[in-house]
Design a protein around this motif. Sequence first.
Motif, PDB file in Angstrom:
ATOM      1  N   GLU A 257       0.855  -1.183   0.000  1.00 21.73           N
ATOM      2  CA  GLU A 257       0.000   0.000   0.000  1.00 21.73           C
ATOM      3  C   GLU A 257       0.891   1.231   0.000  1.00 21.73           C
ATOM      4  O   GLU A 257       1.751   1.382   0.865  1.00 21.73           O
ATOM      5  N   SER A 258       0.689   2.081  -0.979  1.00 22.03           N
ATOM      6  CA  SER A 258       1.478   3.303  -1.107  1.00 22.03           C
ATOM      7  C   SER A 258       0.602   4.510  -0.819  1.00 22.03           C
ATOM      8  O   SER A 258      -0.618   4.458  -0.976  1.00 22.03           O
ATOM      9  N   THR A 259       1.236   5.579  -0.410  1.00 23.32           N
ATOM     10  CA  THR A 259       0.527   6.830  -0.167  1.00 23.32           C
ATOM     11  C   THR A 259       1.296   7.960  -0.818  1.00 23.32           C
ATOM     12  O   THR A 259       2.498   7.876  -1.046  1.00 23.32           O
ATOM     13  N   VAL A 266      -2.505   4.146  -3.011  1.00 24.47           N
ATOM     14  CA  VAL A 266      -2.234   3.470  -4.275  1.00 24.47           C
ATOM     15  C   VAL A 266      -1.782   2.059  -3.952  1.00 24.47           C
ATOM     16  O   VAL A 266      -0.814   1.867  -3.209  1.00 24.47           O
ATOM     17  N   THR A 267      -2.469   1.067  -4.492  1.00 21.49           N
ATOM     18  CA  THR A 267      -2.138  -0.329  -4.239  1.00 21.49           C
ATOM     19  C   THR A 267      -1.324  -0.885  -5.389  1.00 21.49           C
ATOM     20  O   THR A 267      -1.606  -0.590  -6.555  1.00 21.49           O
ATOM     21  N   GLY A 268      -0.314  -1.691  -5.087  1.00 16.94           N
ATOM     22  CA  GLY A 268       0.513  -2.295  -6.124  1.00 16.94           C
ATOM     23  C   GLY A 268       0.966  -3.685  -5.747  1.00 16.94           C
ATOM     24  O   GLY A 268       0.926  -4.079  -4.580  1.00 16.94           O
ATOM     25  N   VAL A 269       1.386  -4.456  -6.752  1.00 14.87           N
ATOM     26  CA  VAL A 269       1.910  -5.807  -6.561  1.00 14.87           C
ATOM     27  C   VAL A 269       3.333  -5.840  -7.100  1.00 14.87           C
ATOM     28  O   VAL A 269       3.590  -5.421  -8.239  1.00 14.87           O
ATOM     29  N   VAL A 270       4.263  -6.331  -6.292  1.00 13.11           N
ATOM     30  CA  VAL A 270       5.670  -6.348  -6.682  1.00 13.11           C
ATOM     31  C   VAL A 270       5.865  -7.258  -7.892  1.00 13.11           C
ATOM     32  O   VAL A 270       5.438  -8.416  -7.893  1.00 13.11           O
ATOM     33  N   THR A 271       6.507  -6.730  -8.930  1.00 14.27           N
ATOM     34  CA  THR A 271       6.741  -7.495 -10.157  1.00 14.27           C
ATOM     35  C   THR A 271       8.211  -7.818 -10.389  1.00 14.27           C
ATOM     36  O   THR A 271       8.529  -8.769 -11.099  1.00 14.27           O
ATOM     37  N   THR A 289      -2.608  -1.676  -9.133  1.00 15.82           N
ATOM     38  CA  THR A 289      -3.829  -2.450  -9.338  1.00 15.82           C
ATOM     39  C   THR A 289      -5.071  -1.574  -9.366  1.00 15.82           C
ATOM     40  O   THR A 289      -6.173  -2.092  -9.451  1.00 15.82           O
ATOM     41  N   GLY A 290      -4.931  -0.289  -9.291  1.00 18.56           N
ATOM     42  CA  GLY A 290      -6.079   0.620  -9.350  1.00 18.56           C
ATOM     43  C   GLY A 290      -5.678   1.919  -9.999  1.00 18.56           C
ATOM     44  O   GLY A 290      -4.701   1.985 -10.748  1.00 18.56           O
ATOM     45  N   ALA A 291      -6.442   2.953  -9.725  1.00 13.50           N
ATOM     46  CA  ALA A 291      -6.135   4.270 -10.269  1.00 13.50           C
ATOM     47  C   ALA A 291      -4.808   4.772  -9.706  1.00 13.50           C
ATOM     48  O   ALA A 291      -4.511   4.587  -8.527  1.00 13.50           O
ATOM     49  N   VAL A 292      -4.011   5.371 -10.561  1.00 15.91           N
ATOM     50  CA  VAL A 292      -2.701   5.864 -10.137  1.00 15.91           C
ATOM     51  C   VAL A 292      -2.523   7.305 -10.601  1.00 15.91           C
ATOM     52  O   VAL A 292      -3.108   7.727 -11.601  1.00 15.91           O
TER      53      VAL A 292
END
Length: 384
Positions: A257-259, A266-271, A289-292
């Motif tokens: 979870e990023s802010t 902002v939610t993300g998945v490590v690639t 994974t959502g709006a950025v």
Amino acid sequence: MTIQRHWLMTGAAVVVALGVGFGAAQLINRPPAEAEAEHAEEGHAEEGGADGFVALSPEAAARAGVAVVAIQRGGGTELKLPGRVAFAPGAEAAVDAPLPGAVLRVHVGLGDRVAAGSPLVTLRSPEGAASRATVDAAAAAAEAARAAERRDRALFEQGWVAQARVDVSAAEARRAEAELRAARARVGAYGAPGADGLTVVRSPMAGVVTRLSAAPGQVLHEEALQVAAVADAARVELVFEAPPSAAALLKVGDRLESTLAGAQAVTGVVTAIAPANSGGVVIVRARPTGAVPPAGTVISARVAAGTGTGALVVPLDAVQTVDGAPSVFVVEDGGFRAHPVVTGRSAEGRVEILSGLTGDERIAGAGAFLLKAELAKGEAEHGH
């Protein structure tokens, strides 16, 4: 007997009158709030915010400033990573002029949307004119060589020349054709300049002009040919910098979870996780994974290594006091519902949830106080 009966009837009437008067007095003197509360309990128990529900769609909540976030698990090892939103690999193209020359016209501005093949800059180049002249000369030489081959074949059929002469003519024609193909390929790589050296530099992809470094009258040299950059604004990723120890703690697939400024989540998945570079920094890339926000936005993230083993943790802003109890607004169909929770320790903007949540819910984070205000407003209107 008559006198005794008369007194008995008189006493009964007095008792009845006293009872009726006492009941009427209770009805008249009962506080209005008590009567309204009873009315609310009987006829309106399911309206307004009596059950802690706020009817608000996720879209309307986002417009109002309410961020929906996932519940994390604390404990174990946690990393706070600085980062930014960046274009994904291959999403941005730096466009160079194919050859030196003077810029005559700039067709786009910073931020303009362009299609693949759209003109960016027009320039005049002496080298472009020379390359076009080379093509014309090669075309003439190839035509002459083909004509010589045809003539020698005709003479050979009439018996005037030997086969060796025909073979030489054919080889010369093939060589001239090869030189013509090479000259045409060179002109194509130069952007197909005209005989006057005019060359149009075109965008290699559809996207947005993110950088513009050419201006009319500017002379481009071999050492500095870049004129613009074009990027696909929809193809972005989250890029973080982590200490070397993070390489052993993080893994591909971890969710974070990023802010950013304004507490937007902002939610993300490590690639991908790169090895530590010469500066001792590990670059961690994540897919949102959502709006950025747009590329270049500064963000930060907390990553819980080995998630799923610690206590549930939520943003501190997510916990609001509703009816005197700490509560979290959980996303449901059509809105948000306040769930009472038991909180634990808090640190760095987050608080533990000891009970009241399962960990699978989506909740209101930043801006949850707006839902509390809406709930209180609904209860106030219901009370009237």
